[in-house]
Design an enzyme around this catalytic site. Structure first.
Site, short mmCIF file in Angstrom:
data_model
loop_
_atom_site.label_atom_id
_atom_site.label_comp_id
_atom_site.label_asym_id
_atom_site.label_seq_id
_atom_site.Cartn_x
_atom_site.Cartn_y
_atom_site.Cartn_z
N GLU A 1 41.76 61.27 -47.60
CA GLU A 1 42.08 61.34 -46.17
C GLU A 1 43.16 62.40 -45.94
OE1 GLU A 1 43.81 58.70 -42.44
OE2 GLU A 1 44.00 57.97 -44.50
N CYS B 1 48.17 68.47 -41.17
CA CYS B 1 47.92 69.85 -41.60
C CYS B 1 48.59 70.77 -40.58
CB CYS B 1 46.42 70.13 -41.68
SG CYS B 1 46.04 71.86 -42.07
N VAL C 1 48.42 82.85 -37.98
CA VAL C 1 47.53 84.00 -37.83
C VAL C 1 47.71 84.98 -39.00
CG1 VAL C 1 46.50 85.57 -36.14
CG2 VAL C 1 48.02 83.76 -35.35
N THR D 1 43.74 78.88 -43.86
CA THR D 1 42.51 78.94 -44.66
C THR D 1 42.83 78.88 -46.15
OG1 THR D 1 41.39 80.22 -42.95
CG2 THR D 1 40.49 80.35 -45.17
#
Length: 768
Positions: A532, A536, A544, A549
Site C-alpha cells: 500500500e 507520495c 517538474v 517518475t
C-alpha cells in the site's frame, strides 16, 4: 643553446613536512620562509645587475674557463687577493683590473672573459642570476645534513655551473617531463567543484570556489616531508613512488622558488592524485588545527568560512581523494558532465606569491616541530554510515531473474531474438543521439543523470524499535514528515507523523545535498502479495524535474527484488494524473479478500481478543486486600502493591518537577545565566545569520539559540523543566547536525552540553 645535466630520480628534498616552505639548505625547522629566502636572493641579484660592467665581468670570470692560448684547463678565474669570509661590510669595493692574473693558471681575468666581450647586458644579467643561484646552492650543499637531499642539490649545482660555462639555459634532464600525472590536482579539485556543487546558487558556489582556491594555494606552498621521514612514519607505504615524486617536487617546484633561473611549476598543475593522497591527511589535520589556534585573529567575515565551511569542504574532498571509484579523477569526467567545465583559471587560480593564510587564500604558518608526526588515516567509509534500517539501492544493481521458474507461454518471443535486440539497444554505438529535453527522452532522464553524478541519492529507510536509532535516518524521517505535511495540507499532520515513524512502514527517500526533498511512504504486505502506497510527494521547488517518475521507478525495482508485484493506493483528484502516468489503473487485479478492510479488521479483533485472554490467564491471581491503611499508614509506594508489577506496570523515571512557577522561573534563569557565561557559549548567543552560513536554514528546520531562550524565559514560556531542556538540547543537536566533528563549533557544543547537564543536576531537576 640549451644544455642539460642529469638529476637522479628519487632523491629527497630538505625540511620537515609543514605549512611553511623552508628555504633549500635550511634544514626545515631552522630555515626562513619561502617569501623571505627568495626576497633576499632577489635583492642580491638586483644589486649585482646594477653594478658596472667590469664588476659583472669579474663575477662571471670566476665561473668561466680560461680562453688563453695553449689549451689552459683552468675552469674559473681566482683572485690573487680573495675577499674575507664572511665579507666585511665596511670594505670598499676595489676597481676591477682585467689584467690581474689568475691565482690558479696565472692568465689574466681578461683571458677568462673574452667570450663575453660582445654579449648584451640582458644576456649578462641572465648569466649573473645563474651565478647567484649557483652560490646559493653551493651553500645549501654544505649545510644540508640529509645525504639524498645533498645529492639533489649538488646535481642542480652542477647543472647551473655547466649552464654558465656554456652560456646555455639550464634544462633538467629526466625520464619524464611535467606534468607527471593526469588529471592534475588542480583539474581534480575543479572536477570536484563541478561534481558536488554545480547545482548551488551562484553566491554559494562562489564560496565553494574560494575554498577551492584556498586549498590549492596551500598545496602549492606546502613543505613535504622527506622520504626518510615518511618511511619512519608510514613504513608500509610505496617508498619508491613517493621518493620519485618528492624529487620532482624539489626540482620543479621547491628550489625554483628561490633559484629563478630554473623553470618553476605549480605543484597542483604537474602532480595528480598520487601525491595528493600522500599529503592530504596530514595536511588537513594541520590546517584545521592551525585554524582553531588562530580563530581569535580571524576577521569576522572570514571566521565562518574558515571554521565552518572549510572543514566540511575538506571532509567531502577527502572521500573523493581516497575513493577508488570517484569520477573526478577520470580523464573523461567532463565529457559526461552537464553544462561543460568551468575554466580552471577562472575557478581556481592560486596567487604567485605566498601571503598570510586566513585573510585570503594562501598558506598558513605552523610550528615545524609538530610536522610529520601524524600518521595518516585514510578514510574509506562513505558519508553515510551503514545501518541495518536504511537500504540503499545501487543504480546498476541487477534484479533477480528466475527464468527457469517462469512457465513458457505459447506465442512467446524466442530468447535468442530478444538477446539480439537487447545487444543492439544497449550498444552505445547503436543508440541514436537525442537531446536531453527532447520529446522522445524518458521523463526521468534528467534525474537519472543527476543520480549518476551523485547529486541525488535514493534510500529506503524506516524507524525501528529493536535497534539503536541512527541519527541521520531519524533526521531524514523528520524531513519526510515535513515534506508530506507541506505538500499534502489536507492530510492531518498527526496521521502523517504516526505512519512515517511507524516501524511497519518504510519510505523511499529522495536525498539532495544531504536533505530530504521527496519520498514515497509505503507498507508492504508480503503474505498478501501487495504494497500500500500511503504518501507520495516531492517538495514544490524541486518538481517538474522527473524526480517523481524516478522515485516510482526505484520503488518498482525495489519491490520486484522482494517479489511483490502489486501496488494499491488511494489518490485524490490532484494525484490521479501522476499515478496514471506511472501505469496505475482503477481496475484492481488483486483479490478483494486480500485487501478488504472489514475482513482484516475482523481478523485483528480476533487476534487481540485471544491475546487478552492469554494475558488474563497468566495474571488471574487474587491477592488479599491492603490492611496497612487500617493501621494508620497514610500512603505507600505504588510498587509495593501486590501484583502491580505482574500487570506490566513500571515505575516512572524520577525527576524533580518544580510546581511553583516563580521557583521554576528563578531556577531556570540561574541555569541560563551560567550557560551564557560559559567560555564555550559564544557560538550560540544569537541566531545564526544567513550571510555567515549560507544554506543553514535549509539544513536546520528548527533553529534555537540562547537569546531566543532568554526571551522565552522572560515571557514565562517555560512552564516545565522539560520545555527548557528540550530547547537547550536543540541548540546542541542543531550544531552537531550542521558542523563536522572536527570543527570548533562542534567541540563547543559538546563542552557546553556537559556543563549544562552538570548545572541541571546541581539544581535537582534530574537525577545525579
Amino acid at each position: 643553446m640549451a644544455d642539460s645535466a642529469g638529476i637522479q630520480q628519487g632523491s629527497p628534498a630538505i625540511g620537515a613536512a609543514g605549512l611553511v616552505p623552508a628555504a633549500p639548505g635550511a634544514g626545515g625547522t631552522e630555515g626562513s620562509g619561502a617569501a623571505g629566502g627568495s626576497a633576499r636572493i632577489a635583492v642580491k641579484k638586483a644589486q649585482l645587475r646594477s653594478s658596472p660592467r667590469p664588476k659583472k665581468l669579474e663575477k662571471l670570470g670566476v665561473y668561466s674557463s680560461c680562453k688563453a692560448e695553449g689549451a689552459c684547463k683552468c675552469n674559473g678565474w681566482k683572485s690573487q687577493n680573495p675577499p674575507p669570509t664572511p665579507p666585511r661590510t665596511d670594505q670598499q669595493s676595489s676597481a676591477v683590473n682585467l689584467q690581474e692574473p689568475c691565482r690558479s693558471c696565472s692568465h689574466t681575468l681578461g683571458d677568462h672573459v673574452t667570450h663575453l666581450e660582445n654579449v648584451s647586458e640582458e644576456e649578462m644579467n641572465r648569466l649573473l642570476g645563474i651565478v647567484l643561484d649557483v652560490e646559493y646552492l653551493y651553500t645549501c650543499v654544505h649545510k644540508e645534513e640529509d645525504a639524498d637531499t645533498k645529492q639533489v642539490y649538488f646535481s642542480l649545482f652542477k647543472l647551473l655551473r655547466k649552464s654558465i660555462l656554456q652560456m646555455g639555459k639550464p634544462m633538467l634532464e629526466a625520464q619524464e617531463s611535467p606534468p607527471f600525472e593526469k588529471p592534475s590536482i588542480e583539474q581534480g579539485v575543479n572536477n570536484f567543484v563541478q561534481y558536488k556543487f554545480s547545482h548551488l546558487p551562484s553566491k554559494e558556489r562562489q564560496t565553494i570556489m574560494e575554498l577551492a582556491k584556498m586549498f590549492l594555494n596551500q598545496i602549492n606552498y606546502w613543505q613535504l616531508e622527506t622520504p626518510s621521514q615518511r618511511r619512519q612514519r608510514v613504513p608500509n607505504d610505496d617508498a619508491a613512488g613517493y621518493k620519485a615524486n618528492y624529487t620532482r617536487w624539489l626540482c620543479y617546484c621547491n628550489v625554483p622558488q628561490f633559484c629563478d633561473s630554473l623553470p618553476r611549476y605549480e605543484t597542483t598543475q604537474i602532480f595528480g592524485r598520487t601525491l595528493l593522497r600522500s599529503v592530504f591527511t596530514v595536511m588537513r589535520k594541520q590546517l584545521l588545527e592551525q585554524a582553531r589556534q588562530e580563530k581569535d585573529k580571524l576577521p569576522p567575515e572570514k571566521r565562518t568560512l574558515i571554521l565552518t565551511h572549510f572543514p566540511k569542504f575538506l571532509s567531502m574532498l577527502e572521500e573523493e581523494v581516497y575513493s577508488h571509484s570517484s569520477p573526478i579523477w577520470s580523464q573523461d569526467f567532463l565529457a559526461g558532465a552537464a553544462g561543460g567545465q568551468i575554466p580552471i583559471h577562472t575557478v581556481i587560480s592560486p596567487p604567485p606569491v605566498a601571503r598570510q593564510l586566513y585573510y585570503s587564500t594562501s598558506p598558513v604558518s605552523v610550528d615545524p616541530s609538530t610536522c610529520g608526526s601524524v600518521s595518516p588515516a585514510r578514510k574509506t567509509a562513505s558519508v553515510l554510515e551503514p545501518n541495518p534500517v536504511g537500504e540503499k539501492r545501487k543504480p546498476s544493481e541487477p534484479l533477480p531473474h528466475e527464468e527457469n521458474k517462469r512457465p513458457r507461454v505459447v506465442g512467446d518471443i524466442p530468447m535468442d531474438l530478444i538477446s539480439e535486440v537487447m545487444a543492439t539497444i544497449t550498444d552505445p554505438a547503436a543508440i541514436p543521439e537525442t537531446s536531453l529535453l527532447s520529446a522522445h527522452s524518458a521523463r526521468d532522464e534528467a534525474a537519472r543523470l543527476e543520480e549518476r553524478r551523485g547529486v541525488i541519492e535514493f534510500h529506503v529507510i524506516g524507524n525501528s524499535l529493536n535497534q539503536k536509532p541512527n541519527k541521520r535516518i531519524l533526521m531524514w524521517l523528520v524531513g519526510l514528515q515535513n515534506v508530506f505535511s507541506h505538500q499534502l495540507p489536507r492530510m492531518p499532520k498527526e496521521y502523517i507523523t504516526r505512519l512515517v515513524f511507524d516501524p511497519k512502514h518504510k519510505t523511499l527517500s529522495l536525498i539532495k545535498d544531504g536533505r530530504v526533498i521527496g519520498g514515497i511512504c509505503f507498507r508492504m504486505f508480503p503474505s498478501q502479495g501487495f504494497t500500500e502506497i500511503v504518501f507520495c510527494a516531492v517538495t514544490s521547488n524541486e518538481q517538474v524535474k522527473g524526480y517523481g517518475t524516478h522515485l516510482m521507478n526505484h520503488l518498482k525495482e525495489y519491490h520486484i527484488k522482494h517479489e511483490i508485484l502489486n501496488f494499491l493506493t488511494y489518490a485524490d483528484e490532484y494525484a490521479i494524473g501522476y499515478f496514471k502516468k506511472q501505469g496505475f489503473s482503477k481496475d484492481i487485479k488483486v483479490p478483494k479478500a486480500k485487501y478488504e478492510f472489514s475482513v482484516i479488521i475482523k481478523k485483528q479483533k480476533e487476534i487481540i481478543k485471544k491475546l487478552i485472554e492469554r494475558k488474563q490467564a497468566q495474571i488471574r491471581k487474587v491477592y488479599p486486600g491492603l490492611s496497612c491503611f487500617k493501621e494508620g499508614v497514610r500512603q505507600i509506594p505504588i510498587e509495593s502493591i501486590p501484583g502491580i508489577r505482574e500487570t506490566g506496570w513500571k515505575p516512572v523515571g524520577k525527576g524533580k518537577e518544580l510546581k511553583d512557577p516563580d521557583q521554576l522561573y528563578s531556577t531556570l534563569k540561574t541555569i541560563l545565566q551560567h550557560v551564557k557565561s560559559h567560555q564555550n557559549a559564544w557560538p550560540f548567543m544569537e541566531p545564526v545569520k544567513k550571510t555567515e552560513a549560507p544554506g543553514y536554514y535549509q539544513v536546520i528546520r528548527f533553529p534555537m539559540d540562547l537569546k531566543t531562550m532568554s526571551e522565552r524565559l522572560k515571557s514565562r514560556y517555560y512552564t516545565t523543566r522539560k520545555l527548557f531542556m528540550a530547547d537547550m538540547q536543540r541548540i546542541f543537536t542543531n550544531c552537531r547536525e550542521y558542523n563536522p566533528p572536527e570543527s570548533e563549533y562542534y567541540k563547543c557544543a559538546n563542552l557546553l552540553e556537559k556543563f549544562f547537564y552538570t548545572k541541571i543536576k546541581e539544581a535537582g531537576l534530574i537525577e545525579k
